[in-house]
Design a protein around this motif. Structure first.
Motif, PDB file in Angstrom:
ATOM      1  N   HIS A   1       0.835  -1.203   0.000  1.00  0.00           N
ATOM      2  CA  HIS A   1       0.000   0.000   0.000  1.00  0.00           C
ATOM      3  C   HIS A   1       0.873   1.258   0.000  1.00  0.00           C
ATOM      4  CE1 HIS A   1      -3.407  -2.637   0.771  1.00  0.00           C
ATOM      5  NE2 HIS A   1      -2.749  -3.143   1.805  1.00  0.00           N
ATOM      6  N   VAL A   2       1.799   1.290  -0.938  1.00  0.00           N
ATOM      7  CA  VAL A   2       2.745   2.404  -1.027  1.00  0.00           C
ATOM      8  C   VAL A   2       1.988   3.685  -1.370  1.00  0.00           C
ATOM      9  CG1 VAL A   2       4.747   3.314  -2.265  1.00  0.00           C
ATOM     10  CG2 VAL A   2       4.619   0.870  -1.690  1.00  0.00           C
ATOM     11  N   PRO A   3       2.173   4.748  -0.603  1.00  0.00           N
ATOM     12  CA  PRO A   3       1.425   5.984  -0.862  1.00  0.00           C
ATOM     13  C   PRO A   3       1.872   6.667  -2.144  1.00  0.00           C
ATOM     14  CG  PRO A   3       3.046   6.325   0.878  1.00  0.00           C
ATOM     15  CD  PRO A   3       3.043   4.858   0.592  1.00  0.00           C
ATOM     16  N   GLU A   4       0.942   7.416  -2.719  1.00  0.00           N
ATOM     17  CA  GLU A   4       1.254   8.186  -3.919  1.00  0.00           C
ATOM     18  C   GLU A   4       2.380   9.178  -3.602  1.00  0.00           C
ATOM     19  OE1 GLU A   4      -1.059  11.060  -7.165  1.00  0.00           O
ATOM     20  OE2 GLU A   4      -2.162  10.041  -5.563  1.00  0.00           O
ATOM     21  N   GLY A   5       3.293   9.310  -4.517  1.00  0.00           N
ATOM     22  CA  GLY A   5       4.419  10.212  -4.325  1.00  0.00           C
ATOM     23  C   GLY A   5       5.675   9.521  -3.828  1.00  0.00           C
ATOM     24  N   ALA A   6       5.546   8.265  -3.366  1.00  0.00           N
ATOM     25  CA  ALA A   6       6.707   7.491  -2.933  1.00  0.00           C
ATOM     26  C   ALA A   6       7.156   6.576  -4.054  1.00  0.00           C
ATOM     27  CB  ALA A   6       6.379   6.674  -1.689  1.00  0.00           C
ATOM     28  N   GLY A   7       8.445   6.359  -4.165  1.00  0.00           N
ATOM     29  CA  GLY A   7       8.990   5.462  -5.168  1.00  0.00           C
ATOM     30  C   GLY A   7       9.253   4.080  -4.595  1.00  0.00           C
ATOM     31  N   VAL A   8       9.458   3.115  -5.503  1.00  0.00           N
ATOM     32  CA  VAL A   8       9.779   1.740  -5.132  1.00  0.00           C
ATOM     33  C   VAL A   8      10.992   1.306  -5.931  1.00  0.00           C
ATOM     34  CG1 VAL A   8       9.009  -0.665  -5.109  1.00  0.00           C
ATOM     35  CG2 VAL A   8       7.381   1.171  -4.606  1.00  0.00           C
ATOM     36  N   LEU A   9      11.970   0.720  -5.258  1.00  0.00           N
ATOM     37  CA  LEU A   9      13.166   0.220  -5.934  1.00  0.00           C
ATOM     38  C   LEU A   9      13.482  -1.177  -5.424  1.00  0.00           C
ATOM     39  CD1 LEU A   9      15.662   0.728  -7.788  1.00  0.00           C
ATOM     40  CD2 LEU A   9      16.845   1.563  -5.731  1.00  0.00           C
ATOM     41  N   ALA A  10      13.467  -2.154  -6.334  1.00  0.00           N
ATOM     42  CA  ALA A  10      13.916  -3.501  -5.987  1.00  0.00           C
ATOM     43  C   ALA A  10      15.439  -3.517  -5.958  1.00  0.00           C
ATOM     44  CB  ALA A  10      13.394  -4.511  -6.999  1.00  0.00           C
ATOM     45  N   VAL A  11      15.998  -4.200  -4.969  1.00  0.00           N
ATOM     46  CA  VAL A  11      17.453  -4.245  -4.785  1.00  0.00           C
ATOM     47  C   VAL A  11      17.878  -5.690  -4.542  1.00  0.00           C
ATOM     48  CG1 VAL A  11      17.591  -1.884  -3.897  1.00  0.00           C
ATOM     49  CG2 VAL A  11      17.221  -3.786  -2.307  1.00  0.00           C
ATOM     50  N   PRO A  12      19.162  -5.999  -4.742  1.00  0.00           N
ATOM     51  CA  PRO A  12      19.636  -7.378  -4.542  1.00  0.00           C
ATOM     52  C   PRO A  12      19.855  -7.709  -3.065  1.00  0.00           C
ATOM     53  CG  PRO A  12      21.443  -6.006  -5.281  1.00  0.00           C
ATOM     54  CD  PRO A  12      20.215  -5.139  -5.315  1.00  0.00           C
ATOM     55  N   GLY A  13      18.773  -7.685  -2.312  1.00  0.00           N
ATOM     56  CA  GLY A  13      18.829  -7.905  -0.878  1.00  0.00           C
ATOM     57  C   GLY A  13      18.875  -6.593  -0.124  1.00  0.00           C
ATOM     58  N   ALA A  14      18.185  -6.530   1.014  1.00  0.00           N
ATOM     59  CA  ALA A  14      18.172  -5.298   1.803  1.00  0.00           C
ATOM     60  C   ALA A  14      19.577  -4.908   2.245  1.00  0.00           C
ATOM     61  CB  ALA A  14      17.260  -5.467   3.022  1.00  0.00           C
ATOM     62  N   SER A  15      20.451  -5.887   2.435  1.00  0.00           N
ATOM     63  CA  SER A  15      21.807  -5.576   2.895  1.00  0.00           C
ATOM     64  C   SER A  15      22.581  -4.761   1.872  1.00  0.00           C
ATOM     65  CB  SER A  15      22.564  -6.861   3.224  1.00  0.00           C
ATOM     66  OG  SER A  15      22.645  -7.703   2.095  1.00  0.00           O
ATOM     67  N   ALA A  16      22.288  -4.957   0.590  1.00  0.00           N
ATOM     68  CA  ALA A  16      22.951  -4.154  -0.447  1.00  0.00           C
ATOM     69  C   ALA A  16      22.559  -2.696  -0.318  1.00  0.00           C
ATOM     70  CB  ALA A  16      22.594  -4.680  -1.833  1.00  0.00           C
ATOM     71  N   ALA A  17      21.300  -2.445  -0.025  1.00  0.00           N
ATOM     72  CA  ALA A  17      20.853  -1.067   0.176  1.00  0.00           C
ATOM     73  C   ALA A  17      21.474  -0.473   1.432  1.00  0.00           C
ATOM     74  CB  ALA A  17      19.333  -1.020   0.264  1.00  0.00           C
ATOM     75  N   ILE A  18      21.525  -1.261   2.504  1.00  0.00           N
ATOM     76  CA  ILE A  18      22.093  -0.776   3.762  1.00  0.00           C
ATOM     77  C   ILE A  18      23.531  -0.316   3.567  1.00  0.00           C
ATOM     78  CG2 ILE A  18      22.836  -1.522   6.071  1.00  0.00           C
ATOM     79  CD1 ILE A  18      20.299  -3.303   6.124  1.00  0.00           C
ATOM     80  N   ALA A  19      24.274  -1.019   2.748  1.00  0.00           N
ATOM     81  CA  ALA A  19      25.676  -0.679   2.534  1.00  0.00           C
ATOM     82  C   ALA A  19      25.854   0.626   1.771  1.00  0.00           C
ATOM     83  CB  ALA A  19      26.372  -1.812   1.776  1.00  0.00           C
ATOM     84  N   HIS A  20      24.849   1.026   0.964  1.00  0.00           N
ATOM     85  CA  HIS A  20      24.987   2.205   0.114  1.00  0.00           C
ATOM     86  C   HIS A  20      24.268   3.443   0.660  1.00  0.00           C
ATOM     87  CE1 HIS A  20      26.177  -0.882  -2.819  1.00  0.00           C
ATOM     88  NE2 HIS A  20      26.776   0.085  -3.464  1.00  0.00           N
ATOM     89  N   ILE A  21      23.257   3.253   1.488  1.00  0.00           N
ATOM     90  CA  ILE A  21      22.423   4.371   1.935  1.00  0.00           C
ATOM     91  C   ILE A  21      23.223   5.501   2.593  1.00  0.00           C
ATOM     92  CG2 ILE A  21      20.724   4.978   3.717  1.00  0.00           C
ATOM     93  CD1 ILE A  21      19.090   2.544   2.780  1.00  0.00           C
ATOM     94  N   PRO A  22      24.253   5.235   3.407  1.00  0.00           N
ATOM     95  CA  PRO A  22      24.996   6.353   4.016  1.00  0.00           C
ATOM     96  C   PRO A  22      25.623   7.301   3.010  1.00  0.00           C
ATOM     97  CG  PRO A  22      25.490   4.308   5.154  1.00  0.00           C
ATOM     98  CD  PRO A  22      24.716   3.926   3.928  1.00  0.00           C
ATOM     99  N   LEU A  23      25.784   6.862   1.773  1.00  0.00           N
ATOM    100  CA  LEU A  23      26.382   7.704   0.741  1.00  0.00           C
ATOM    101  C   LEU A  23      25.383   8.684   0.137  1.00  0.00           C
ATOM    102  CD1 LEU A  23      28.390   4.892  -1.086  1.00  0.00           C
ATOM    103  CD2 LEU A  23      29.280   6.552   0.565  1.00  0.00           C
TER     104      LEU A  23
END
Length: 316
Positions: free
Chosen positions: A70-92
């Motif tokens: 139920h993603v609200p309007e105005g928010a984006g969605v991005l599939a990633v190769p595991g949540a850990s891959a996103a965690i490693a890049h988010i601080p950048l």
């Protein structure tokens, strides 16, 4: 320079085998919070293996994610190769500063922020970023909107699919907000290496660029879409997991332990000596999770259908 110190995690079954013997197939691994009865893998088209990941398959997956969460309007969605891959890049994604990460919690968040030069603190309203694991791993505590701080707000909902009413997905349309979703936990398919980041579209564009093209494998696109489109399976699974979590509590608390918290995918217990309790189970080739920062905490995931009798025998 990145911190090369090995982080403490569950799922380290190789270490248990090396210490207590047997082979991986002899063991029941209760050290993770992965659903032991996984979503049944659908038929995967041949070209998912032989061709580069298809744009139409990615769009189907993103659309299924929007509907499921139920993603609200105005928010984006991005599939990633595991949540850990996103965690490693988010601080950048933001200038260096102070990030508030209440502890204890999943340790990869603090590690990735530290590795990229951020100052990690456990409390404070003067931080430019914050991370809240919701529900928290390992104690299952939940957060409220007023707890979120900073211009970059990370909400890790890797374990929230067992309790969808608790989600903070409505915050996904607030600028600077990113909500993480794991596929491996609730659907029990950690090896697929699929996750999602939902939130600020501008940040998602930058994160996608960091991960590069075709970051999610073709088979993962098809498996993920089929799972997110199967709401009856999700509803049935939530019901089963709660029954099994209650069953686990009943079994373990008879040993004089106390429930600290958790979710219906993992339970956290206070025991007199967690290391001794872990070794007791390991003698029966059942692996559990203990924590270096609390010698009384023992975390157990759920056994599969064939594991309950062995766990009962080990505790007898």
């Amino acid at each position: 320079m990145a911190n090369t110190e090995k982080r403490d995690h569950g799922g380290n079954l190789d270490a248990a085998v090396a210490r207590f013997g047997g082979t991986r197939s002899d063991w029941i691994d209760l050290s993770t919070g992965i659903n032991p009865i996984a979503f049944p893998i659908p038929e995967i088209p041949d070209d998912a293996w032989t061709a580069l990941p298809d744009k139409a398959a990615l769009e189907r997956l993103h659309d299924a994610a929007r509907r499921f969460w139920h993603v609200p309007e105005g928010a984006g969605v991005l599939a990633v190769p595991g949540a850990s891959a996103a965690i490693a890049h988010i601080p950048l994604l933001a200038p260096l500063g102070r990030v508030c990460i209440p502890a204890p919690t999943y340790n990869e968040h603090a590690a990735s922020f530290t590795d990229t030069g951020w100052k990690v603190v456990q409390e404070g309203n003067d931080c430019s970023a914050s991370v809240h694991v919701h529900p928290n791993n390992p104690d299952g505590s939940v957060w409220q909107v007023q707890d979120l701080t900073g211009g970059l707000r990370i909400i890790d909902e890797s374990f929230c699919d067992v309790s969808p009413d608790a989600t903070l997905i409505s915050e996904a349309s607030v600028p600077g907000t990113l909500i993480l979703k794991s596929f491996g936990k609730f659907w029990g398919l950690a090896g697929v290496r699929l996750g999602f980041v939902i939130g600020d579209p501008a940040l998602l564009v930058r994160l996608s660029q960091m991960l590069g093209p075709w970051s999610v494998a073709g088979p993962a696109l098809h498996i993920g879409a089929a799972a997110l489109e199967d709401m009856p399976w999700a509803d049935k699974t939530r019901h089963r997991l709660q029954i099994d979590a209650d069953r686990l509590d009943d079994l373990v608390t008879k040993q004089g332990t106390t429930v600290v918290g958790g979710t219906s995918l993992f339970r956290l217990y206070d025991v007199e000596n967690a290391a001794d309790f872990q070794e007791r189970l390991a003698q029966h080739h059942i692996w559990s999770r203990i924590f270096p920062y609390n010698p009384r905490w023992l975390r157990l995931g759920l056994p599969g259908a064939g594991g309950w009798d062995r766990l009962s025998a080990a505790l007898a």
